[in-house]
Design a protein around this motif. Structure first.
Motif, PDB file in Angstrom:
ATOM      1  N   GLY A  13       0.797  -1.222   0.000  1.00 31.33           N
ATOM      2  CA  GLY A  13       0.000   0.000   0.000  1.00 31.33           C
ATOM      3  C   GLY A  13       0.830   1.273   0.000  1.00 31.33           C
ATOM      4  O   GLY A  13       0.290   2.374  -0.194  1.00 31.33           O
ATOM      5  N   ASP A  14       2.146   1.152   0.201  1.00 32.00           N
ATOM      6  CA  ASP A  14       3.021   2.328   0.226  1.00 32.00           C
ATOM      7  C   ASP A  14       3.631   2.632  -1.140  1.00 32.00           C
ATOM      8  O   ASP A  14       4.388   3.617  -1.277  1.00 32.00           O
ATOM      9  CB  ASP A  14       4.159   2.125   1.236  1.00 32.00           C
ATOM     10  N   VAL A  15       3.356   1.796  -2.147  1.00 29.26           N
ATOM     11  CA  VAL A  15       3.959   1.977  -3.475  1.00 29.26           C
ATOM     12  C   VAL A  15       3.655   3.378  -4.004  1.00 29.26           C
ATOM     13  O   VAL A  15       2.522   3.871  -3.918  1.00 29.26           O
ATOM     14  CB  VAL A  15       3.445   0.904  -4.457  1.00 29.26           C
ATOM     15  N   GLY A  16       4.693   4.024  -4.525  1.00 28.48           N
ATOM     16  CA  GLY A  16       4.562   5.362  -5.074  1.00 28.48           C
ATOM     17  C   GLY A  16       4.943   6.460  -4.100  1.00 28.48           C
ATOM     18  O   GLY A  16       5.149   7.607  -4.516  1.00 28.48           O
ATOM     19  N   GLU A  17       5.034   6.142  -2.825  1.00 27.13           N
ATOM     20  CA  GLU A  17       5.401   7.148  -1.832  1.00 27.13           C
ATOM     21  C   GLU A  17       6.927   7.306  -1.774  1.00 27.13           C
ATOM     22  O   GLU A  17       7.671   6.364  -2.044  1.00 27.13           O
ATOM     23  CB  GLU A  17       4.871   6.762  -0.446  1.00 27.13           C
ATOM     24  N   ARG A  18       7.351   8.495  -1.380  1.00 32.95           N
ATOM     25  CA  ARG A  18       8.779   8.771  -1.261  1.00 32.95           C
ATOM     26  C   ARG A  18       9.123   8.887   0.233  1.00 32.95           C
ATOM     27  O   ARG A  18       8.454   9.610   0.973  1.00 32.95           O
ATOM     28  CB  ARG A  18       9.139  10.065  -1.992  1.00 32.95           C
ATOM     29  N   HIS A  19      10.179   8.188   0.644  1.00 31.22           N
ATOM     30  CA  HIS A  19      10.523   8.163   2.062  1.00 31.22           C
ATOM     31  C   HIS A  19      12.036   8.188   2.258  1.00 31.22           C
ATOM     32  O   HIS A  19      12.807   7.817   1.353  1.00 31.22           O
ATOM     33  CB  HIS A  19       9.964   6.899   2.726  1.00 31.22           C
ATOM     34  N   LYS A  20      12.425   8.591   3.468  1.00 37.64           N
ATOM     35  CA  LYS A  20      13.822   8.542   3.880  1.00 37.64           C
ATOM     36  C   LYS A  20      13.948   7.477   4.965  1.00 37.64           C
ATOM     37  O   LYS A  20      13.103   7.386   5.853  1.00 37.64           O
ATOM     38  CB  LYS A  20      14.272   9.886   4.444  1.00 37.64           C
ATOM     39  N   LEU A  21      14.989   6.666   4.889  1.00 38.03           N
ATOM     40  CA  LEU A  21      15.220   5.664   5.915  1.00 38.03           C
ATOM     41  C   LEU A  21      16.712   5.511   6.168  1.00 38.03           C
ATOM     42  O   LEU A  21      17.539   5.808   5.311  1.00 38.03           O
ATOM     43  CB  LEU A  21      14.591   4.322   5.549  1.00 38.03           C
ATOM     44  N   ARG A  22      17.017   5.081   7.375  1.00 35.79           N
ATOM     45  CA  ARG A  22      18.399   4.894   7.791  1.00 35.79           C
ATOM     46  C   ARG A  22      18.546   3.525   8.430  1.00 35.79           C
ATOM     47  O   ARG A  22      17.641   3.055   9.117  1.00 35.79           O
ATOM     48  CB  ARG A  22      18.817   5.960   8.801  1.00 35.79           C
ATOM     49  N   GLY A  23      19.691   2.914   8.241  1.00 37.90           N
ATOM     50  CA  GLY A  23      19.917   1.618   8.855  1.00 37.90           C
ATOM     51  C   GLY A  23      21.249   1.028   8.439  1.00 37.90           C
ATOM     52  O   GLY A  23      22.054   1.670   7.746  1.00 37.90           O
ATOM     53  N   TRP A  24      21.464  -0.215   8.885  1.00 36.41           N
ATOM     54  CA  TRP A  24      22.706  -0.918   8.592  1.00 36.41           C
ATOM     55  C   TRP A  24      22.540  -1.817   7.372  1.00 36.41           C
ATOM     56  O   TRP A  24      21.453  -2.359   7.135  1.00 36.41           O
ATOM     57  CB  TRP A  24      23.118  -1.769   9.794  1.00 36.41           C
ATOM     58  N   VAL A  25      23.631  -1.970   6.621  1.00 37.59           N
ATOM     59  CA  VAL A  25      23.609  -2.865   5.468  1.00 37.59           C
ATOM     60  C   VAL A  25      23.598  -4.300   5.986  1.00 37.59           C
ATOM     61  O   VAL A  25      24.556  -4.762   6.603  1.00 37.59           O
ATOM     62  CB  VAL A  25      24.829  -2.630   4.557  1.00 37.59           C
ATOM     63  N   HIS A  26      22.506  -4.974   5.732  1.00 35.45           N
ATOM     64  CA  HIS A  26      22.316  -6.335   6.220  1.00 35.45           C
ATOM     65  C   HIS A  26      22.831  -7.359   5.213  1.00 35.45           C
ATOM     66  O   HIS A  26      23.379  -8.393   5.592  1.00 35.45           O
ATOM     67  CB  HIS A  26      20.819  -6.548   6.483  1.00 35.45           C
ATOM     68  N   GLN A  27      22.648  -7.061   3.943  1.00 36.86           N
ATOM     69  CA  GLN A  27      23.166  -7.892   2.852  1.00 36.86           C
ATOM     70  C   GLN A  27      23.473  -6.976   1.664  1.00 36.86           C
ATOM     71  O   GLN A  27      22.880  -5.912   1.522  1.00 36.86           O
ATOM     72  CB  GLN A  27      22.140  -8.956   2.402  1.00 36.86           C
ATOM     73  N   ARG A  28      24.403  -7.424   0.814  1.00 36.57           N
ATOM     74  CA  ARG A  28      24.697  -6.669  -0.407  1.00 36.57           C
ATOM     75  C   ARG A  28      24.843  -7.653  -1.553  1.00 36.57           C
ATOM     76  O   ARG A  28      25.531  -8.675  -1.430  1.00 36.57           O
ATOM     77  CB  ARG A  28      25.986  -5.855  -0.248  1.00 36.57           C
ATOM     78  N   ARG A  29      24.180  -7.345  -2.680  1.00 39.24           N
ATOM     79  CA  ARG A  29      24.297  -8.167  -3.877  1.00 39.24           C
ATOM     80  C   ARG A  29      24.437  -7.229  -5.071  1.00 39.24           C
ATOM     81  O   ARG A  29      23.694  -6.243  -5.192  1.00 39.24           O
ATOM     82  CB  ARG A  29      23.064  -9.059  -4.057  1.00 39.24           C
ATOM     83  N   ASP A  30      25.391  -7.524  -5.946  1.00 36.29           N
ATOM     84  CA  ASP A  30      25.590  -6.736  -7.171  1.00 36.29           C
ATOM     85  C   ASP A  30      25.279  -7.623  -8.379  1.00 36.29           C
ATOM     86  O   ASP A  30      25.887  -8.695  -8.535  1.00 36.29           O
ATOM     87  CB  ASP A  30      27.029  -6.237  -7.248  1.00 36.29           C
ATOM     88  N   HIS A  31      24.337  -7.175  -9.204  1.00 36.63           N
ATOM     89  CA  HIS A  31      23.917  -7.953 -10.365  1.00 36.63           C
ATOM     90  C   HIS A  31      23.894  -7.058 -11.603  1.00 36.63           C
ATOM     91  O   HIS A  31      23.041  -6.169 -11.718  1.00 36.63           O
ATOM     92  CB  HIS A  31      22.522  -8.562 -10.170  1.00 36.63           C
ATOM     93  N   GLY A  32      24.841  -7.270 -12.502  1.00 30.88           N
ATOM     94  CA  GLY A  32      24.842  -6.556 -13.773  1.00 30.88           C
ATOM     95  C   GLY A  32      24.817  -5.056 -13.620  1.00 30.88           C
ATOM     96  O   GLY A  32      24.076  -4.372 -14.343  1.00 30.88           O
ATOM     97  N   GLY A  33      25.568  -4.549 -12.676  1.00 25.29           N
ATOM     98  CA  GLY A  33      25.630  -3.110 -12.468  1.00 25.29           C
ATOM     99  C   GLY A  33      24.597  -2.574 -11.508  1.00 25.29           C
ATOM    100  O   GLY A  33      24.724  -1.459 -10.998  1.00 25.29           O
ATOM    101  N   VAL A  34      23.539  -3.351 -11.248  1.00 23.94           N
ATOM    102  CA  VAL A  34      22.512  -2.940 -10.295  1.00 23.94           C
ATOM    103  C   VAL A  34      22.872  -3.508  -8.916  1.00 23.94           C
ATOM    104  O   VAL A  34      23.226  -4.682  -8.800  1.00 23.94           O
ATOM    105  CB  VAL A  34      21.115  -3.431 -10.726  1.00 23.94           C
ATOM    106  N   THR A  35      22.770  -2.670  -7.906  1.00 25.56           N
ATOM    107  CA  THR A  35      23.114  -3.095  -6.549  1.00 25.56           C
ATOM    108  C   THR A  35      21.836  -3.242  -5.719  1.00 25.56           C
ATOM    109  O   THR A  35      20.947  -2.388  -5.762  1.00 25.56           O
ATOM    110  CB  THR A  35      24.037  -2.062  -5.870  1.00 25.56           C
ATOM    111  N   PHE A  36      21.767  -4.353  -4.986  1.00 22.27           N
ATOM    112  CA  PHE A  36      20.651  -4.600  -4.064  1.00 22.27           C
ATOM    113  C   PHE A  36      21.215  -4.621  -2.643  1.00 22.27           C
ATOM    114  O   PHE A  36      22.113  -5.412  -2.336  1.00 22.27           O
ATOM    115  CB  PHE A  36      19.960  -5.927  -4.373  1.00 22.27           C
ATOM    116  N   LEU A  37      20.682  -3.755  -1.802  1.00 21.14           N
ATOM    117  CA  LEU A  37      21.096  -3.707  -0.405  1.00 21.14           C
ATOM    118  C   LEU A  37      19.892  -4.022   0.478  1.00 21.14           C
ATOM    119  O   LEU A  37      18.827  -3.404   0.304  1.00 21.14           O
ATOM    120  CB  LEU A  37      21.626  -2.312  -0.042  1.00 21.14           C
TER     121      LEU A  37
END
Length: 596
Positions: free
Chosen positions: A18-42
């Motif tokens: 239900g939050d799709v389309g909203e803009r938000h700020k968040l802070r936290g620790w990197v729990h996992q990191r994955r790099d796929h074809g130039g795109v990064t998922f954190l």
């Protein structure tokens, strides 16, 4: 919107479709990191949970450049738009698994060196986790426990506020009145040679508050006891401390049942009120403990009448010396191995019994461990009393009554767990009351208070205080859940002359009573109302609600079983100059035997 955050700031675990389309700020620790074809998922984690952040370098090159060096446990800030994941990318294992945050701006708040362990990584030793407790607390499980503790605390205070109770803070630095566990002592600098003690409980102060006319008191109280530790003990602990004027046992029971009816649904447990009541004597007779687990049967049965006069000396001699023969039924255990029976016997021996003897009904035959020591009639009477069915095993102990209770009570719990008799989906609350007022201390040849010296005897037993103290029952009570004591209390002595008689029974003469408790005795001169209360272990309550196995899992910075803090290295040596200011000598390390 999470409490305490800005209008466009959200907890990582709060995002949904239900939050799709909203803009938000968040802070936290990197729990996992994955790099796929130039795109990064954190996967970004804060105390509310984890959400996936996706970084597209083509669309947001500055954000990508800022997050390029970010590794596990780096603290970052991201601002972006909530987008729906593709159908194939939905992660049902995550509460936020249907959405992700597309990072538009980002910054590294704080870099992190490699951690000694990762919060959700391979299991580190408990010693390592306690040494780096602030990192261990990043685990979602522990964060959830602390947030549950917060919620429980707020519910408790709100409940008692609604019942007309007033929160009062009682002293932390007080007088030593050694009873039971040892006090932690604090030397005074301004009165050299004198010491404060940290409170084992606010007991006397809350009684004085009743004399003052406060009527209803509650406190989330810090308490300290210098005693040996277990998984459910800590040297410093927190209790929900309650006292009320004109209390009766039933008023206290109803008050706490109302509190639990509000608290335990937080863990999906719906208490059935009123709770059952058992006298101490009945609990010991039926279950061998004053905190019985009522989720299964296997009650202790007295076989003294059936076997006490048998030809088997192991039974008849014990009964002739004043002992008892008791047993319990182990359903479906007739096929138990020799090793299992030996282990059960060892449990009984660990609690003072000589062992256990078995009576087995299998293949239509009734058989006793010691051949033909019992007649067929005696076997049948014992089996009928134990209610042995086909395939059952009876376990029998002959000993003094206290030893038989302790041995069979422990054995009952072993059987309950080992034979799968406990229904873990059930939860059974219980009040145990009418405890003995005193017990005989054979080593010191004196009477000890079973609870504390301020517990009132039943009015009908007051005349027995001097002539038959062992027969006096107290107005004490405990509340128990699934075999775990959650708290205990009593109706207190509010008459000075009765308190003096109680002190005398415990070997505290008038001079010593005046020295140690004169301020309480003085207060009882001035119209003290009848009063009573209870103390509930907050740590233990939260442990039960969280389904944790140890108090350490619900305390932010716990001590080890040797009462040390591995994180701060406390207790530790202090500077000799500090000791000199206190008029004390020493200052070496605790294990320093040099005598210097």
């Amino acid at each position: 919107m999470a409490h305490g955050r800005g209008m466009n700031e959200r907890g990582a675990g709060s995002f949904r479709r239900g939050d799709v389309g909203e803009r938000h700020k968040l802070r936290g620790w990197v729990h996992q990191r994955r790099d796929h074809g130039g795109v990064t998922f954190l996967n970004l984690r804060d105390r509310t949970g984890v959400v996936q952040v996706v970084v597209h370098p083509e669309e947001h090159p500055e954000a990508a450049a800022e997050l390029a060096p970010a590794r596990l446990e780096w603290l970052i800030e991201v601002e972006g738009t909530v987008t729906a994941r593709g159908e194939q990318a939905v992660n049902p294992e995550m509460a936020t698994g249907e959405v992700e945050i597309e990072a538009e701006t980002a910054r590294v708040v704080a870099a992190s060196e490699p951690l000694p362990f990762t919060p959700d990584g391979p299991e580190a030793s408990e010693e390592t986790r306690l040494r780096y407790r602030y990192l261990d607390l990043r685990r979602q499980e522990l964060l959830a426990n602390l947030q549950l503790r917060h919620r429980v605390t707020m519910e408790i205070l709100d409940y008692f506020d609604g019942e007309g109770f007033v929160t009062v803070e009682t002293p932390i630095l007080t007088r030593s009145t050694p009873e039971g566990a040892r006090d932690y002592l604090v030397p005074s600098r301004v009165r050299r040679g004198s010491f404060y003690a940290l409170p084992q409980s606010p007991q006397i102060f809350k009684q004085l508050l009743m004399v003052s006319g406060l009527e209803r008191y509650v406190q989330i109280a810090r308490c300290f006891r210098d005693e040996d530790l277990r998984a459910d003990r800590q040297p410093e602990f927190t209790q929900v401390d309650v006292e009320m004027s004109f209390a009766t046992e039933e008023k206290i029971f109803g008050l706490i049942e109302g509190l639990f009816a509000r608290l335990f649904p937080l863990a999906g447990i719906e208490p059935r009120v009123p709770f059952p009541r058992l006298t101490w004597r009945e609990a010991m007779r039926r279950f061998g403990t004053d905190r019985p687990d009522l989720r299964f049967g296997c009650e202790i049965v007295d076989l003294t009448a059936e076997l006490g006069e048998s030809g088997f000396r192991g039974f008849s001699a014990t009964v002739a010396e004043g002992g008892v023969v008791r047993g319990l039924r182990a359903p479906g255990a007739a096929g138990a191995s020799r090793r299992e029976i030996d282990e059960w016997a060892e449990t009984a021996r660990a609690h003072g019994a000589a062992g256990v003897l078995w009576l087995r009904r299998r293949d239509g035959e009734l058989r006793f461990q010691v051949g033909s020591a019992l007649t067929e009639a005696e076997l049948e009477r014992a089996a009928a009393r134990l209610e042995l069915q086909e395939g059952d095993l009876g376990l029998i102990v002959a000993a003094s009554e206290p030893v038989a209770s302790a041995a069979l009570g422990a054995l009952r719990l072993v059987l309950g767990r080992g034979l799968g008799l406990i229904d873990e989906s059930r939860h059974e609350f219980l009040w145990v009351h009418d405890f003995p007022l005193v017990e005989w201390n054979a080593d010191e040849e004196r009477w000890d208070a079973c609870n504390h010296p301020f517990t009132a005897p039943r009015p009908e037993d007051e005349h027995l205080l001097e002539e038959a103290p062992a027969s006096v029952l107290s107005r004490g009570y405990d509340v128990v859940l699934d075999g775990i004591e959650l708290g205990g209390g009593s109706i207190r002595i509010h008459r000075r002359e009765l308190q003096q008689r109680a002190f005398a029974l415990l070997g505290i003469d008038a001079e010593e009573a005046e020295e140690r408790f004169g301020w309480l005795l003085d207060a009882l001169r001035y119209g003290a109302p009848p009063h009573g209360g209870i103390a509930l272990g907050l740590d233990r309550l939260v442990m039960m609600l969280a389904g944790a196995s140890s108090l350490r899992d619900v305390i932010a910075f716990p001590k080890t079983t040797s009462a040390t803090c591995l994180m701060t290295d406390a207790p530790s040596a202090v500077d000799p100059r500090q000791l000199a200011e206190l008029g004390l000598s020493g200052g070496g390390r605790p294990d320093d035997d040099s005598g210097e």
